[in-house]
Design an enzyme around this catalytic site. Structure first.
Site, PDB file in Angstrom:
ATOM      1  N   CYS A 115      -3.197   1.445   0.428  1.00  0.00           N
ATOM      2  CA  CYS A 115      -2.056   1.780  -0.431  1.00  0.00           C
ATOM      3  C   CYS A 115      -2.080   0.955  -1.726  1.00  0.00           C
ATOM      4  O   CYS A 115      -1.979  -0.272  -1.687  1.00  0.00           O
ATOM      5  CB  CYS A 115      -0.770   1.516   0.363  1.00  0.00           C
ATOM      6  SG  CYS A 115       0.738   1.494  -0.612  1.00  0.00           S
ATOM      7  N   CYS A 118       1.068  -1.117  -2.437  1.00  0.00           N
ATOM      8  CA  CYS A 118       1.126  -2.226  -1.469  1.00  0.00           C
ATOM      9  C   CYS A 118       0.272  -3.395  -1.964  1.00  0.00           C
ATOM     10  O   CYS A 118       0.680  -4.556  -1.897  1.00  0.00           O
ATOM     11  CB  CYS A 118       0.623  -1.786  -0.094  1.00  0.00           C
ATOM     12  SG  CYS A 118       1.554  -0.433   0.652  1.00  0.00           S
TER      13      CYS A 118
END
Length: 191
Positions: A115, A118
């Site tokens: 991600c 993230c």
């Protein structure tokens, strides 16, 4: 001098064990630390932001580390989380941390290694944890490695930040990346 330091540590130990409600085994930790080399103790102090430059005796390093470890054991239900740091946790640790009985809220980052947002949030979360110190527990769990927790927590987007109170009850949730100041503000609302 070492004998005097040992005596004062023993006196301090008996006072702490009478007043402490936790299961922290002060004697065992002292014994374990005394077996380490001074260089190892200094490194441990530095890793935990303990100022050790004025310590002359090995026993001073031991006492500082024992006090830190005892405080840290009161901070985290599992004993795995450290004040001022983000800890990568597994399913067992998360279970213990949300089982209740903690004095501080838990800010949990549910993320995935693939991600992009993230990854962008990693330094922001580190800075927020450092600023929050011992007021909030900060942890991360990988949603791909522990999909059962991602399901239980009903994570629909990544990253998902969840704040739990000291009793393990979810009190707030935010999906999407946040900057340091936003993370601090989110956590401090519940501290």
């Amino acid at each position: 001098s070492a004998a005097a330091a040992s005596t004062s540590t023993s006196e301090s130990t008996s006072k702490h064990s009478q007043s402490s409600k936790s299961t922290f085994d002060r004697e065992a930790v002292i014994s374990e630390l005394r077996q380490k080399k001074v260089r190892e103790l200094r490194t441990m102090c530095a890793q935990n932001n303990i100022k050790w430059a004025t310590f002359i005796e090995k026993e001073e390093l031991v006492r500082a580390l024992v006090d830190y470890k005892e405080k840290a054991s009161d901070f985290s239900s599992s004993g795995a989380l450290t004040p001022g740091k983000v800890t990568m946790i597994n399913d067992d640790i998360l279970g213990k941390e949300v089982s209740g009985g903690a004095a501080t809220p838990l800010l949990l980052d549910v993320y995935a290694t693939w991600c992009g947002p993230c990854k962008m949030m990693v330094p922001q979360l580190d800075e927020a944890a450092a600023e929050l110190g011992d007021k909030v527990r900060v942890a991360k769990i990988d949603s791909d490695e522990y999909p059962e927790w991602a399901g239980r927590l009903q994570v629909k987007g990544l990253p998902t930040l969840i704040v739990f109170d000291g009793n393990g009850k979810e009190v707030e949730r935010v999906e999407g990346a946040l900057m340091k100041d936003q993370l601090v503000q989110l956590a401090q609302k519940h501290a």
